[in-house]
Design a protein around this motif. Structure first.
Motif, PDB file in Angstrom:
ATOM      1  N   SER A 296     -39.168  31.278  15.417  1.00  0.00           N
ATOM      2  CA  SER A 296     -40.464  31.621  14.836  1.00  0.00           C
ATOM      3  C   SER A 296     -40.670  33.127  15.024  1.00  0.00           C
ATOM      4  N   PRO A 297     -40.379  33.924  14.000  1.00  0.00           N
ATOM      5  CA  PRO A 297     -40.396  35.381  14.175  1.00  0.00           C
ATOM      6  C   PRO A 297     -41.776  35.926  14.507  1.00  0.00           C
ATOM      7  N   ALA A 298     -41.773  36.999  15.267  1.00  0.00           N
ATOM      8  CA  ALA A 298     -43.014  37.694  15.606  1.00  0.00           C
ATOM      9  C   ALA A 298     -43.427  38.596  14.457  1.00  0.00           C
ATOM     10  N   ALA A 299     -44.672  39.024  14.500  1.00  0.00           N
ATOM     11  CA  ALA A 299     -45.153  40.011  13.534  1.00  0.00           C
ATOM     12  C   ALA A 299     -44.410  41.327  13.734  1.00  0.00           C
ATOM     13  N   LEU A 300     -44.313  42.088  12.677  1.00  0.00           N
ATOM     14  CA  LEU A 300     -43.643  43.379  12.769  1.00  0.00           C
ATOM     15  C   LEU A 300     -44.477  44.349  13.590  1.00  0.00           C
ATOM     16  N   PRO A 301     -43.831  45.209  14.364  1.00  0.00           N
ATOM     17  CA  PRO A 301     -44.580  46.221  15.121  1.00  0.00           C
ATOM     18  C   PRO A 301     -45.007  47.363  14.209  1.00  0.00           C
ATOM     19  N   ALA A 302     -45.604  48.370  14.804  1.00  0.00           N
ATOM     20  CA  ALA A 302     -46.058  49.535  14.050  1.00  0.00           C
ATOM     21  C   ALA A 302     -44.884  50.272  13.413  1.00  0.00           C
ATOM     22  N   ASP A 303     -45.180  51.081  12.408  1.00  0.00           N
ATOM     23  CA  ASP A 303     -44.144  51.904  11.786  1.00  0.00           C
ATOM     24  C   ASP A 303     -43.477  52.777  12.838  1.00  0.00           C
ATOM     25  N   GLY A 304     -42.211  53.071  12.601  1.00  0.00           N
ATOM     26  CA  GLY A 304     -41.483  53.932  13.520  1.00  0.00           C
ATOM     27  C   GLY A 304     -40.600  53.177  14.484  1.00  0.00           C
ATOM     28  N   VAL A 305     -40.632  51.813  14.434  1.00  0.00           N
ATOM     29  CA  VAL A 305     -39.795  50.991  15.303  1.00  0.00           C
ATOM     30  C   VAL A 305     -38.626  50.442  14.481  1.00  0.00           C
ATOM     31  N   THR A 306     -37.426  50.651  14.967  1.00  0.00           N
ATOM     32  CA  THR A 306     -36.225  50.137  14.321  1.00  0.00           C
ATOM     33  C   THR A 306     -35.373  49.438  15.373  1.00  0.00           C
ATOM     34  N   VAL A 307     -34.454  48.589  14.922  1.00  0.00           N
ATOM     35  CA  VAL A 307     -33.493  47.924  15.811  1.00  0.00           C
ATOM     36  C   VAL A 307     -32.108  48.163  15.240  1.00  0.00           C
ATOM     37  N   ALA A 308     -31.181  48.585  16.086  1.00  0.00           N
ATOM     38  CA  ALA A 308     -29.815  48.859  15.645  1.00  0.00           C
ATOM     39  C   ALA A 308     -28.835  48.371  16.700  1.00  0.00           C
TER      40      ALA A 308
END
Length: 197
Positions: free
Chosen positions: A28-40
């Motif tokens: 169950s995915p969480a809401a997206l965080p604020a702009d400027g957050v990435t995952v790599a």
């Protein structure tokens, strides 16, 4: 997740909870965080970077089991087929990580997950966990030598942050075992000696 195996003067009881998902639809995915957050993904095995993440995230929740690992031990783990480190960044700065370890039976263990303290409480953790769990479910697509994922599991404990268990349950993990273990209390230097004094 936290594990301590070093000698120390004090011993305490720690509750360890084991949780799992058995289908990609459990997530169950969480809401997206604020702009400027990435995952790599950190695709180049780099013990120095992994140790930085481990000490920066784990100091205040007593992660100590890898503190005495040599450079060669870190590299050997990171180079294992099916081990992946996914890092959350905010505006180019590392904020936390999730580490995956594919196992022989089609299980993928989330061996470590957490945020550096300065980045907690900003909706990054739920997003990073959601992203990392999705990558655990599709891990065999990047590692064809591994069995397709049938189960994603982890353990957390009473030393972990106050919101850890809630985050796992909200993402669709279910409890499958609970144990009481004795843990040796070990001083953790943090990312540098005295950082958490």
């Amino acid at each position: 997740m936290s594990d301590s195996t070093h000698s120390a003067s004090a011993v305490s009881d720690v509750t360890v909870w084991y949780l799992e998902q058995t289908s990609p639809s459990d997530l169950s995915p969480a809401a997206l965080p604020a702009d400027g957050v990435t995952v790599a993904r950190s695709e180049i095995p780099l013990p120095e970077f992994s140790r930085f993440l481990y000490t920066a995230v784990g100091a205040d929740v007593r992660w100590t089991d890898r503190l005495d690992h040599t450079h060669a031990q870190w590299r050997a783990f990171l180079e294992r087929p099916g081990v992946e480190t996914w890092v959350a960044y905010e505006k180019g700065t590392p904020a936390g990580f999730i580490e995956l370890d594919a196992q022989e039976d089609g299980a993928v263990e989330i061996t470590y997950f957490g945020l550096i303290p300065a980045f907690r409480g900003r909706r990054i953790g739920g997003h990073l966990l959601s992203y990392g769990v999705a990558r655990a479910w599709d891990l065999a697509e990047r590692h064809p030598e591994r069995t397709p994922t049938k189960r994603v599991w982890l353990h957390t404990c009473s030393d972990d942050g106050p919101h850890a268990m809630d985050n796992y349950l909200r993402r669709g993990f279910r409890l499958f075992d609970t144990k009481i273990e004795q843990e040796l209390q070990v001083a953790h230097p943090g990312p540098w000696p005295g950082a958490h004094a």
